[in-house]
Design a protein around this motif. Sequence first.
Motif, mmCIF file in Angstrom:
data_model
loop_
_atom_site.group_PDB
_atom_site.id
_atom_site.type_symbol
_atom_site.label_atom_id
_atom_site.label_comp_id
_atom_site.label_asym_id
_atom_site.label_seq_id
_atom_site.Cartn_x
_atom_site.Cartn_y
_atom_site.Cartn_z
ATOM 1 N N GLY A 101 -6.399 4.275 4.545
ATOM 2 C CA GLY A 101 -5.686 3.123 4.811
ATOM 3 C C GLY A 101 -6.492 1.836 5.318
ATOM 4 N N THR A 102 -7.490 2.090 5.769
ATOM 5 C CA THR A 102 -8.254 1.193 6.428
ATOM 6 C C THR A 102 -8.856 0.542 5.168
ATOM 7 O OG1 THR A 102 -8.676 2.263 8.577
ATOM 8 C CG2 THR A 102 -10.167 0.664 8.049
ATOM 9 N N ASP A 208 1.595 -3.668 3.753
ATOM 10 C CA ASP A 208 0.945 -2.348 4.252
ATOM 11 C C ASP A 208 1.869 -1.134 4.215
ATOM 12 O OD1 ASP A 208 -0.427 -0.464 5.457
ATOM 13 O OD2 ASP A 208 -0.662 -1.255 7.472
ATOM 14 N N HIS A 244 -2.635 10.629 2.145
ATOM 15 C CA HIS A 244 -3.165 11.604 3.085
ATOM 16 C C HIS A 244 -2.087 11.367 4.272
ATOM 17 C CE1 HIS A 244 -6.413 8.734 5.214
ATOM 18 N NE2 HIS A 244 -5.418 8.356 5.433
ATOM 19 N N LYS A 245 -1.287 10.701 4.345
ATOM 20 C CA LYS A 245 -0.121 10.819 5.462
ATOM 21 C C LYS A 245 0.867 11.335 4.975
ATOM 22 C CE LYS A 245 -1.868 7.119 8.463
ATOM 23 N NZ LYS A 245 -1.815 5.576 8.557
HETATM 24 C C1 LIG Z 1 -2.627 4.924 9.475
HETATM 25 C C2 LIG Z 1 -2.260 3.238 9.317
HETATM 26 C C3 LIG Z 1 -3.035 2.817 8.515
HETATM 27 C C4 LIG Z 1 -4.711 2.800 8.342
HETATM 28 O O1 LIG Z 1 -4.744 4.116 7.622
HETATM 29 P P1 LIG Z 1 -6.240 5.139 7.859
HETATM 30 O O2 LIG Z 1 -5.925 6.136 6.771
HETATM 31 O O3 LIG Z 1 -6.017 5.723 9.301
HETATM 32 O O4 LIG Z 1 -7.362 4.220 7.672
HETATM 33 C C5 LIG Z 1 -2.748 1.147 8.188
HETATM 34 N N1 LIG Z 1 -1.505 0.914 8.258
HETATM 35 C C6 LIG Z 1 -0.720 1.843 8.786
HETATM 36 C C7 LIG Z 1 0.929 1.236 9.142
HETATM 37 C C8 LIG Z 1 -0.779 3.038 9.330
HETATM 38 O O5 LIG Z 1 0.232 3.918 9.884
#
Ligand SMILES: *Cc1c(COP(=O)(O)O)cnc(C)c1O
Length: 482
Positions: A101-102, A208, A244-245
């Motif tokens: 996500g980053t 996001d 990956h979440k």
């Molecule tokens: C986890 C998350 C991110 C960042 O993602 P990573 O995979 O940890 O780099 C960005 N925005 C939200 C809302 C998140 O929960």
Amino acid sequence: MIEKALFPLKGLSEDQLLNQIEQLKEQDVKWESGKMYGFVYHPGEKIAKTVSEIAQKFSHDNALNPLRFSSLRKFETEIVAIAAELLNGNDEVVGNVTSGGTESILMAVKTARDINRKTNPEIRTPELIIPESAHPAFLKACHYLDVQPVMVPVREDKRADVEKIKQAVNQNTILIACSAPSYPHGVIDPVEEIAKLAVEKNILFHVDACLGGFVLPFMKDLGYNIPSFDFDIQGVTSISLDPHKYGYAPKGISVILYRNKELRKKQFFIYPNWSGGIFASPGLSGTRGGGVLAGTWAILKLLGREGYQQMVKSVMTETSKIINGIESIPNLVITGHPDMSVFSFTSVKGDIFNIADALEEKGWFLNRLQFPDSLQMTISAGNIGKADEFLTELKNIVSNRRQLMKDKQSSDFQVAMAKGLSKVLPSNLFKKITNQSISKSLSDGNGGSHKQAAMYGIAASLGNRGNVNDLLENLLDKLYRI
Ligand SMILES: *Cc1c(COP(=O)(O)O)cnc(C)c1O
């Protein structure tokens, strides 16, 4: 040669190595118990095994060269196309896979910055407007890209405040961003209203959906009342979402999507004049492992839309159970009205971190939030079936207020001591002491027995947040050393 050299002169035997690995793994948090809420998104043993085997077949392959590895190109383009389909993208929507996500967010901010460099060259200090609930990845992106973050307070219900965003817009604004949903409170920002503003002011707008991208579309399928948050809405120009979440893919993969190919072009990096050959790469990474692409593609195909709907249904049933349970416990309050399986709660008695410490002693790991102090839970497939046990434990802990109050007094005392010491000790000595105690608390995180309430209290009581920065800089330095 010292006997215990880290880098052995002679390689270890396979047995020795596996032995060590077992021991190391033994010390990690036991998320398999289903008692850790967040960080791990596990689809279940059987699927995980198949996916790992497939991923493993491609782990030495390199997606840096899509022409040589046509399988990887197929995986990547199909993952992106599936993501676009989930988020109501039309044929114009394009995107790429990133490492997380980053990186997706970093790419969205870079793209916005560079588009504006071209169309609004008079902008000296580009600004990104985000609600304060937005993920710190946006601040990291600003930090790396020399963009000024403009943080806007959220409304009472923790959703982005469109009026405040409107007031923050000026001729330097290159991008507005919001979340669907936010990490701290699991609420979806008013995407439609923000999009209207973005269109009116001709500003790019990122949503996001790192958390929600692989949940909300399936909730819609299941008949949940979910507001629009995706490419359905004119004015949304890019979206991030993380396989990956809640996609339950192996770690190391996110997707960044853009409304059209003109936008995405500004994400690319091309250098045709290198003596090492013509170089072109879409995102931040150079070499990219094929394993995670194969694994992600595999789980999307294995589960299919119905598979994800089933997972989401079970996760939401579990979530409702826990939320209702927490609401029935006196003095505990859920923050706002969470839209999916991510939420937070606090205690009107002000002892929420002591509750967290007590839960942790029993092996339950919740995430600690601040402003105000509260606990966050991210429910995913690996947590299903634990609600009753969790609620019983939580009720027990809360009903034992006497113990909690004792814990609270002792952590309050430590905070007061720290405050007092900060007045009488020379500041560098004080820093050194708090430094040590805070890094100890934080790095002990997994142990389960170390109390963190006092540490959070001390950090919060350091009126000057700059001190907290110093402490954390030192902590990071210590954590990433042998
Ligand atoms: C986890 C998350 C991110 C960042 O993602 P990573 O995979 O940890 O780099 C960005 N925005 C939200 C809302 C998140 O929960």
